[in-house]
Enzyme design. Structure first.
Site, PDB file in Angstrom:
ATOM      1  N   GLU A 100     -23.571  -6.162  -7.028  1.00  0.00           N
ATOM      2  CA  GLU A 100     -22.768  -4.961  -7.279  1.00  0.00           C
ATOM      3  C   GLU A 100     -21.749  -5.246  -8.389  1.00  0.00           C
ATOM      4  O   GLU A 100     -21.365  -6.395  -8.610  1.00  0.00           O
ATOM      5  CB  GLU A 100     -22.087  -4.583  -5.941  1.00  0.00           C
ATOM      6  CG  GLU A 100     -21.156  -3.423  -5.971  1.00  0.00           C
ATOM      7  CD  GLU A 100     -21.833  -2.102  -6.302  1.00  0.00           C
ATOM      8  OE1 GLU A 100     -22.410  -1.986  -7.396  1.00  0.00           O
ATOM      9  OE2 GLU A 100     -21.742  -1.169  -5.487  1.00  0.00           O
ATOM     10  N   ASP A 104     -15.013  -0.555  -4.548  1.00  0.00           N
ATOM     11  CA  ASP A 104     -13.773   0.220  -4.612  1.00  0.00           C
ATOM     12  C   ASP A 104     -13.540   0.849  -3.237  1.00  0.00           C
ATOM     13  O   ASP A 104     -13.002   0.201  -2.343  1.00  0.00           O
ATOM     14  CB  ASP A 104     -13.915   1.251  -5.736  1.00  0.00           C
ATOM     15  CG  ASP A 104     -12.680   2.120  -5.925  1.00  0.00           C
ATOM     16  OD1 ASP A 104     -11.636   1.800  -5.340  1.00  0.00           O
ATOM     17  OD2 ASP A 104     -12.761   3.131  -6.658  1.00  0.00           O
TER      18      ASP A 104
HETATM   19  P1  IMP Z   1     -17.259   2.824  -4.270  1.00  0.00           P
HETATM   20  O1  IMP Z   1     -16.045   3.687  -4.363  1.00  0.00           O
HETATM   21  O2  IMP Z   1     -16.913   1.468  -3.717  1.00  0.00           O
HETATM   22  O3  IMP Z   1     -18.375   3.492  -3.564  1.00  0.00           O
HETATM   23  O4  IMP Z   1     -17.717   2.570  -5.767  1.00  0.00           O
HETATM   24  C1  IMP Z   1     -18.880   3.123  -6.277  1.00  0.00           C
HETATM   25  C2  IMP Z   1     -19.100   2.786  -7.699  1.00  0.00           C
HETATM   26  O5  IMP Z   1     -18.112   3.420  -8.486  1.00  0.00           O
HETATM   27  C3  IMP Z   1     -18.995   1.317  -8.100  1.00  0.00           C
HETATM   28  O6  IMP Z   1     -20.145   0.578  -7.833  1.00  0.00           O
HETATM   29  C4  IMP Z   1     -18.771   1.481  -9.592  1.00  0.00           C
HETATM   30  O7  IMP Z   1     -19.999   1.683 -10.256  1.00  0.00           O
HETATM   31  C5  IMP Z   1     -17.896   2.725  -9.655  1.00  0.00           C
HETATM   32  N1  IMP Z   1     -16.476   2.331  -9.757  1.00  0.00           N
HETATM   33  C6  IMP Z   1     -15.563   2.155  -8.780  1.00  0.00           C
HETATM   34  N2  IMP Z   1     -14.376   1.748  -9.272  1.00  0.00           N
HETATM   35  C7  IMP Z   1     -14.565   1.662 -10.617  1.00  0.00           C
HETATM   36  C8  IMP Z   1     -13.718   1.267 -11.712  1.00  0.00           C
HETATM   37  O8  IMP Z   1     -12.543   0.876 -11.581  1.00  0.00           O
HETATM   38  N3  IMP Z   1     -14.287   1.327 -12.965  1.00  0.00           N
HETATM   39  C9  IMP Z   1     -15.587   1.698 -13.173  1.00  0.00           C
HETATM   40  N4  IMP Z   1     -16.398   2.068 -12.188  1.00  0.00           N
HETATM   41  C10 IMP Z   1     -15.898   2.039 -10.922  1.00  0.00           C
HETATM   42 MG    MG Z   2     -21.916   0.307  -8.902  1.00  0.00          MG
END
Ligand code: IMP
Ligand code: MG
Length: 176
Positions: A100, A104
């Protein structure tokens, strides 16, 4: 909300990233000694990190990719996860490691992890380039982490803002 598109300072250089990839590749090699692993990259953000780590895994290694998304073109998670491209491989009984870019909220990863576990993998581990613990909304933790970042919008080294900046050979953030 529109981001002010000014790229900030370098948080992690390519050299630092390659060095962590080497350490983590060696860790995985130790942990799965004598076994096979299947790396499943989450497109698109994880490609550079995945290629760096896999070069340092001294085991029989297969790769596949998945596209799952909880994001539109903006910078906040919608919380709804959809699989846009599934894996081709049968992972029954396999040691699966999800590659991954960043954890986030954890929404996407938790969904993918459970989805792969349902396909009866032997184990499902998570290897992330970045961890942003301040953003976490669901309970999911990476087994292997490159670096921990503050509450910033990260770009570079695979990570994008509106599909840009993935090619930066370092990790930075958008200011503002
Ligand atoms: P989640 O919020 O953990 O589900 O994150 C999903 C996806 O959002 C990650 O795998 C990234 O591709 C994208 N993402 C989350 N935070 C960031 C960031 O700070 N910069 C760029 N992409 C992000
Ligand atoms: Mg991602």
């Amino acid at each position: 909300m529109e981001k002010n598109e000014v790229v900030g300072n370098i948080l992690f250089t390519e050299e630092q990233i390659l060095s962590r990839a080497k350490e983590i590749g060696q860790e995985i090699t130790e942990e799965f000694k004598g076994e096979e692993v299947v790396l499943i990259g989450t497109l698109k953000g994880a490609i550079l990190w995945m290629s760096d780590v896999m070069k340092n895994i001294g085991l029989d290694t297969k790769i596949d990719f998945i596209i799952a998304s909880s994001y539109g073109s903006g910078t906040t998670s919608s919380g709804v996860v959809k699989i846009k491209k599934n894996i081709d491989m049968d992972i029954y009984g396999k040691n699966v490691i999800i590659m991954e870019d960043i954890v986030d909220t954890g929404t996407t990863l938790k969904f993918i992890k459970e989805y792969l576990a349902d396909r009866k993998a032997k184990c499902v581990k998570i290897c992330t380039l970045l961890d942003k613990p301040s953003g976490r909304k669901v309970d999911v933790e990476a087994d292997y982490k490159g670096f921990t970042v503050e509450d910033l919008f990260i770009v570079g080294y695979g990570l994008d803002y509106d599909q840009k900046y993935r090619n930066l050979p370092y990790i930075s953030y958008l200011e503002g």
